[in-house]
Write a protein that holds these residues in place. Sequence first.
Motif, mmCIF file in Angstrom:
data_model
loop_
_atom_site.group_PDB
_atom_site.id
_atom_site.type_symbol
_atom_site.label_atom_id
_atom_site.label_comp_id
_atom_site.label_asym_id
_atom_site.label_seq_id
_atom_site.Cartn_x
_atom_site.Cartn_y
_atom_site.Cartn_z
ATOM 1 N N GLU A 138 -8.331 -15.203 59.193
ATOM 2 C CA GLU A 138 -7.552 -14.938 60.394
ATOM 3 C C GLU A 138 -7.878 -13.569 60.993
ATOM 4 N N ALA A 139 -8.224 -12.606 60.141
ATOM 5 C CA ALA A 139 -8.549 -11.269 60.634
ATOM 6 C C ALA A 139 -9.775 -11.316 61.536
ATOM 7 N N TYR A 140 -10.775 -12.133 61.181
ATOM 8 C CA TYR A 140 -11.952 -12.284 62.033
ATOM 9 C C TYR A 140 -11.569 -12.892 63.378
ATOM 10 N N ARG A 157 -17.058 -8.336 64.823
ATOM 11 C CA ARG A 157 -16.569 -8.707 63.491
ATOM 12 C C ARG A 157 -16.799 -10.201 63.300
ATOM 13 N N ALA A 158 -17.662 -10.551 62.381
ATOM 14 C CA ALA A 158 -17.994 -11.960 62.141
ATOM 15 C C ALA A 158 -18.431 -12.128 60.693
ATOM 16 N N ARG A 159 -18.083 -13.258 60.144
ATOM 17 C CA ARG A 159 -18.459 -13.589 58.774
ATOM 18 C C ARG A 159 -19.956 -13.855 58.672
ATOM 19 N N GLY A 179 -27.167 -14.883 62.016
ATOM 20 C CA GLY A 179 -26.343 -14.732 63.204
ATOM 21 C C GLY A 179 -24.873 -14.730 62.882
ATOM 22 N N GLY A 180 -24.064 -14.872 63.914
ATOM 23 C CA GLY A 180 -22.613 -14.868 63.767
ATOM 24 C C GLY A 180 -21.965 -15.407 65.019
ATOM 25 N N PRO A 231 -12.337 -21.242 58.930
ATOM 26 C CA PRO A 231 -11.597 -20.901 57.718
ATOM 27 C C PRO A 231 -12.499 -20.951 56.490
ATOM 28 N N THR A 232 -12.234 -20.067 55.544
ATOM 29 C CA THR A 232 -12.932 -20.119 54.266
ATOM 30 C C THR A 232 -12.439 -21.330 53.469
#
Length: 338
Positions: free
Chosen positions: A231-233, A157-159, A177-178, A203-204
């Motif tokens: 935070e979920a990531y 799980r990555a943005r 990538g991530g 953080p976004t």
Amino acid sequence: MMSWQEFLWQKEEPDPTRDRLCTRSCAPTHLDCRIEGANFTRQHAAPKDEIVLCAYNVERGRRLDDQLRAFAGDSGVPSPDVLLINEADRGCTRSGKRNVARDYAREFGMCYVYGVEFIELPRFFGPDGSIRRRCEHGNAIVSRFPLGNVRLIRHKRARSWHSAVQRVLHIGQPRLGGRVALAADVRIGEQTLRAYSVHFDSPTLLSRIEARASSWRTLSRLGGRGSRDSEAYREAQVGELIEDASGLSQGVVIGGDMNVIRYLRSDEPEPATGALLEAGYADAHAALPAGERATTDSGWAIDLIFGRGVRFTAAGVGPRAFWGGLSDHLPVWARVTL
């Protein structure tokens, strides 16, 4: 516990602008990358019962030579036996096309392993400078002791940073990538320490704005959507490492830029660090007052070292008077008794 397998050190001198470590898969957040590593140790390191471990976000390595001089001087940070590095460039124009992790290891007379987090795409300008051609960016572990059982853990799980607008206009931070964690076993005499060099999702923009709210009560009224999303990531990424290390009998340290902007600044638990504490990991800097723990100009304590099956006998943060300006983060260090 897996059997010890020392990393296969590479003898050739790579050209970081040409000898790429990664190929892109069909998904923009996934890369197929090999791990780079070399051994510059000049003599066998005598085993110790206590080592100094340091974690440092080097901000690309744009002030690499100044950072190396700082570690060599009386900078308030003891000479590290193991160094966990984040944001190390490899062949990027913004950092002089240098192989930052390799230069750290060569200067210190240590060995290193390096794993790619992102392929940085060309951009004319952005928050971290211009990039004229593709290059690589990632995590490293630098050690005076042998490294083995090395793996690059690409978080599930990555943005995604693969914005079509940024890619076409060459602005911002377009990249493939991530987030990753680089794992290695450090062989210290007859003992083995598992080390993870981490750089959790950042953080976004919304969560950064929320973090600067006048109070966390205000944040709660706003709903905290941006913070919950990022935070979920991070919580998922921590969970992967806790699971990865769950069957190990030796000591484990997890260190790096964790991007946990709510840690020590809210009465509510911060999910990623909370998961580590619940799993039996100790915060190396827990004895320091919260006001002395900031590692960024924003006042956030986000560069952290956690451990399980080890004892922290001392810990500190690099003095801002000395380290400020060498990176946008301060280094953190801890004495680790095995």
